[in-house]
Every structure is written in structure tokens, then in C-alpha cells.
Design an enzyme around this catalytic site. Structure first.
Site, mmCIF file in Angstrom:
data_model
loop_
_atom_site.group_PDB
_atom_site.id
_atom_site.type_symbol
_atom_site.label_atom_id
_atom_site.label_comp_id
_atom_site.label_asym_id
_atom_site.label_seq_id
_atom_site.Cartn_x
_atom_site.Cartn_y
_atom_site.Cartn_z
ATOM 1 N N LYS A 99 36.889 -3.299 44.674
ATOM 2 C CA LYS A 99 36.192 -2.124 44.105
ATOM 3 C C LYS A 99 35.387 -1.178 45.170
ATOM 4 O O LYS A 99 34.869 -1.796 45.950
ATOM 5 C CB LYS A 99 35.538 -2.358 42.803
ATOM 6 C CG LYS A 99 35.195 -1.298 41.960
ATOM 7 C CD LYS A 99 34.214 -1.489 41.066
ATOM 8 C CE LYS A 99 33.702 -0.528 39.983
ATOM 9 N NZ LYS A 99 32.635 -1.007 38.964
ATOM 10 N N SER A 150 34.020 0.757 34.589
ATOM 11 C CA SER A 150 34.366 1.616 35.831
ATOM 12 C C SER A 150 35.453 0.826 36.616
ATOM 13 O O SER A 150 35.774 1.444 37.413
ATOM 14 C CB SER A 150 33.045 1.917 36.443
ATOM 15 O OG SER A 150 32.494 0.710 36.793
ATOM 16 N N SER A 198 31.735 -3.504 32.794
ATOM 17 C CA SER A 198 32.629 -2.656 33.496
ATOM 18 C C SER A 198 33.805 -3.391 34.167
ATOM 19 O O SER A 198 34.661 -2.878 35.049
ATOM 20 C CB SER A 198 31.922 -1.850 34.766
ATOM 21 O OG SER A 198 31.260 -0.615 34.151
#
Length: 495
Positions: free
Chosen positions: A85, A160, A184
């Protein structure tokens, strides 16, 4: 045999046996990324050349080990193509945090999580898309465009860590790192039909993680199975002198209990009525309750528990998290950090930089957080929210005196349409209503696929456990997956 359809554990066994090479695996993933990125936008950047260099180095290590030139077998992750990420630093690869503010930021160092994967010989395919500064539940807030759900490209992948979840679901990586501040990792795992593990706060170092809410942020994993999650956690967990919030004790062996033939006899699983309230889709409740019945068939004792402060968790979380975001993002002023937008004086430079560098959701959260911390409001908002946080943790402490694991839906709905909630922030925030309380309490949680709705969209089962009991959660998840095949379903990303 299609390599990209295999689990991390399966291809790891093949690498150890010499049946495949890391170069083959990496090339297969890069081809998959090239084929799916026009549909998904799961990656902000792809490091193809660097990944192939790492793959060749990993293959060399396996050859040297088989020749007896290495005294120790390489890690199970040696040669494994993974995604990271884009809120975690990787040396000499841009780290944008999904924001135009950081589009030119090139860290000179690895985050501890990245460094441990690198030391294990993992191959870094690239950096995955994320809501800006990890602020969002749909990956629509990214400065680099939204990520699309592999199961239905008109729907969100969650957020996210939507890019990481989508990459694993689309078989373009064998695992990915995400971060979980209020759900997330688990929420996108649920919406994309993969396994998302959020460890306890302090289990994995946060050093090198671009901060959102420092008392909530936790590095987690996105994988196809609980067993794969255990392999990654084994490498990532452990003390770190660079992070004072990281616990100093060595982690247990997360894989050993997964191979035990025992069922779930003696395990007490609590079902909170508060997680089956109005707003939960009927099909989601049906599939989650069916999954709980299966856990009972596997030997677990099912019993009710109460989490009475659940309804207060969401406002408390957003007050504290936004306050921490306000403090953490104050550094992005174009002078110390961030893309500078010049003005006629220092104040105008600040204003221009933050006006153009931050997206609307980040600005909203900074303003809300600043308000909560302002003189005259601190006691009424921030301090009161911290007291609620303590009460939420006490609810979990009381529940775990009675049960070993808590089970319920990860999300109240399956993946929603792109744009459906962008004009209503509260509805977007409610997507995390069952996940964020675990971050308030600092406890571990895992989401695993447990069914599909009528639109063939994945449904997630969430398991929560006491602090630092990730091993227990992984065992339950693994036993469930041995008895089901939901984790083996594949989306048709090309359609």
C-alpha cells in the site's frame, strides 16, 4: 496449472521444491497487472524492472541453498511477488499516500514492514492505490483516481486499502500490505472477497508508515487465505527499536496451530446483537449467521455477548482520528513537507500548498479535527471521545472474560456503486461501523469471505479476539476455510 490462481502457501512450497522460479511467478503477476490495470487501477506505481531484479536474486538464493552453499533455508517469502500500500515507505520508490501533496516524495529508507519483507527475499511488484492519506472507505478519495472492484467494476473495492485488496482478489499479487486505522484492511477484504488481517496495536511496527491517526494506525495484510496471512504475519511481527509503540516481546509461531488436526471444541464464540442492527443487508445477515452455524458444527460453543457502547464508537472514533489527522498533517505546508505552491508571502504559500495538495475529504477531516482540539471545545469533544474509547475497550474486556472470539459481519452491506456515497460522508463513515471499535480497543480482527449475495458480490465474516491473540483468530479462520470454498472463488475482472 495457472500459477496466479494459487495461494501464497502453495507457490511457496513450489519454490522450495524447485518446481517453479520466482522469475516465472513475477512475470505471471506482471502480465496479470498489465491485463487488469485498465479495469481496476489497483496500483499507483508498478516496479517491473526492480521486481524482476529481486526475482532473479531470489532464484539465485534458492539455487545456492540446494547446492548446499547456504547453511539456512531461505524464507518462505523468498521470491514471493507482493504488493505494498502506498502509505508505506519503500526505499527509492515514490510514496504518495494517494495524495498529490506527496507525488514527488521519494523515501531513502524502507518502513520496518517493507524492510522485513525485503530481508525475507520478497519481490515488490509496486505500490497500491489508497484513499488519500488512508482517509476513506472506498478508495474513491485517491488523488490518482478510484480503484474498481474486481467482482463488479462499477462498484468500490472498499478502502482505504482498496488497491491492495483488489490486487489480491484479481490474482495480480500473492499478498499485499495494507493499513487499518478504522477498518481499512478488513472492510476492503470483505468487499473484495479476500482475507484481511488487522493485528493488535503494537504487533507490527509503524515505522515508515505515513501517519493518519497515530493511536489507531496498524499495518495489516491482504491474502487469499488465513494460512497465507499467518506466513506474512510471522515475518512482519516483532519488536522494533524505531517504534516505541511496538511491543517488545517476540511473537509466537503463527503457523504451528494451523496444522493441528483438532476442531474448534472448547472454543467459545460470542455473537453481539449490536452487530446485527438495522442497516445490515438481509443477505449479509443470512450468510454471516450461516457461517456462525458452521463454526458451531466445527465444535465451537456459540453464545450471546453484549457490546453496549457500539453505537457510541463511531462518533468517538471520528473525533479522535480526525484530531490526530489534524496534528499529523500540519507538517504538509510546502516548507517542511509536501509539493510547494508558491505565493507572494509565507502565509499565501501555506494556503496555496494545502488548497491544491489536499483533496476534499482530507480537508474535511483536518477542519473537523482542528475544531475538536480548539480551545473551548477540547473538553466537550476530544476529551469526552477519549473517555468513550475507554468504555468501548471495557466492553471488549468484559466480553472476552466470557468468550474467546467475537463473530459478526465485517460490513453492513456488500460493495456499493462508485459514487453512491461520495456526497454523503456520514453514510460512507457507516461502512466501518463494525470494524472501527476494534481500533479503539487496540484488539486484532480478521475478515474472511463467507458467502455471496444475489449479485455475486462477496460477504465477509469478521472475527475479533483479545489483544495479541492473532494466533487464535487465524486458527478459527483457517478451520472455517478448510470447511468452505468461498476463498477459492475468482472474479471475472476482464468483463
Amino acid at each position: 496449472m495457472e500459477l496466479i490462481n494459487q495461494t501464497l502457501r502453495r507457490v511457496s512450497d513450489m519454490l522450495i521444491a524447485g518446481d517453479i522460479s520466482s522469475v516465472e511467478l513475477t512475470e505471471a503477476c506482471l502480465r496479470r497487472i498489465e491485463a487488469t490495470e485498465p479495469y481496476l487501477n489497483a496500483f499507483i506505481s508498478v516496479s517491473a524492472e526492480r521486481a524482476m531484479q529481486q526475482a532473479r536474486s531470489a532464484d539465485h538464493a534458492w539455487v545456492e541453498w540446494r547446492r548446499g552453499k547456504l547453511t539456512q533455508q531461505p524464507s518462505r517469502l523468498n521470491g514471493m511477488p507482493l504488493a505494498i500500500k502506498d502509505v508505506l515507505c519503500v526505499a527509492n520508490i515514490t510514496a504518495t499516500a494517494g495524495s498529490r501533496m506527496l507525488e514527488a516524495f521519494m523515501p531513502a529508507y524502507d518502513a520496518t514492514a517493507s524492510a522485513r519483507l525485503r530481508a525475507a527475499g520478497a519481490v515488490f511488484l509496486g505500490k497500491t492505490n489508497t484513499d488519500e492519506f488512508a482517509m476513506g472507505s472506498s478508495t474513491e478519495n485517491s488523488g490518482y483516481g478510484p480503484t474498481h472492484n474486481p467482482w463488479d467494476q462499477q462498484r468500490v473495492p472498499g478502502g482505504s486499502s482498496g488497491g491492495s485488496a483488489a490486487s489480491v482478489a484479481a490474482n495480480s499479487s500473492f499478498g499485499a500490505l495494507g493499513t487499518d486505522t478504522g477498518g481499512s484492511v478488513r472492510q476492503p477484504a470483505s468487499l473484495c472477497g479476500v482475507v484481511g488481517l488487522k493485528p493488535s496495536y503494537g504487533r507490527i511496527s509503524r515505522f515508515g508508515l505515513i501517519a493518519f491517526g497515530s493511536s489507531f494506525d496498524q499495518v495489516g495484510t491482504l491474502t487469499r487465505t488465513a494460512e497465507d496471512a499467518a506466513i506474512l504475519l510471522q515475518t512482519l511481527a516483532g519488536p522494533d527499536t524505531f517504534d516505541a509503540t511496538c511491543v517488545p516481546t517476540q511473537p509466537p509461531d503463527y503457523l504451528d496451530s494451523l496444522s493441528e488436526p483438532s476442531d474448534l471444541s472448547g472454543l467459545r464464540i460470542g455473537i453481539p446483537n449490536e452487530h446485527f442492527v438495522g442497516g445490515v443487508d438481509a443477505e449479509v445477515e443470512k450468510q454471516v449467521r450461516a457461517a456462525i452455524k458452521l463454526l458451531a458444527k466445527l465444535g465451537a460453543e456459540i453464545m450471546p455477548v453484549r457490546l453496549p457502547r457500539t453505537e457510541h464508537a463511531l462518533p468517538a472514533y471520528y473525533l479522535i482520528a480526525n484530531a490526530e489527522a489534524s496534528a499529523n498533517l500540519a507538517r504538509y505546508d510546502g516548507i517542511r513537507y509536501g509539493q510547494r505552491q508558491h505565493g507572494k508571502d509565507l502565509w499565501e504559500t501555506y494556503v496555496n500548498t494545502r488548497k491544491t495538495g489536499f483533496g476534499p475529504e482530507v480537508k474535511r477531516r483536518i477542519m473537523l479535527g482542528t475544531y475538536a482540539l480548539a480551545t473551548g471545545y477540547y473538553d466537550d469533544y476530544y476529551l469526552r471521545a477519549q473517555k468513550v474509547r475507554t468504555l468501548v475497550k471495557q466492553d471488549f474486556d468484559t466480553a472476552f472474560d466470557q468468550v474467546d472470539v467475537i463473530a459478526g459481519p465485517t460490513t453492513p452491506t456488500t460493495a456499493f456503486k462508485l459514487g453512491a456515497k461520495t456526497e454523503d460522508p456520514l453514510q460512507m463513515y457507516l461502512s466501518d461501523i463494525f470494524t472501527l471499535s476494534a481500533n479503539l480497543a487496540g484488539i486484532p480482527g480478521v475478515s474472511l469471505p463467507c458467502g455471496m449475495d444475489e449479485n455475486r458480490l462477496p460477504i465477509g465474516l469478521q472475527l475479533l479476539g483479545p489483544a495479541f491473540k492473532e494466533k487464535r483468530l487465524l486458527k478459527v479462520a483457517h478451520k472455517f476455510q478448510l470447511a468452505t470454498d468461498w476463498h477459492q472463488q475468482d472474479p471475472l475482472v476482464e468483463n
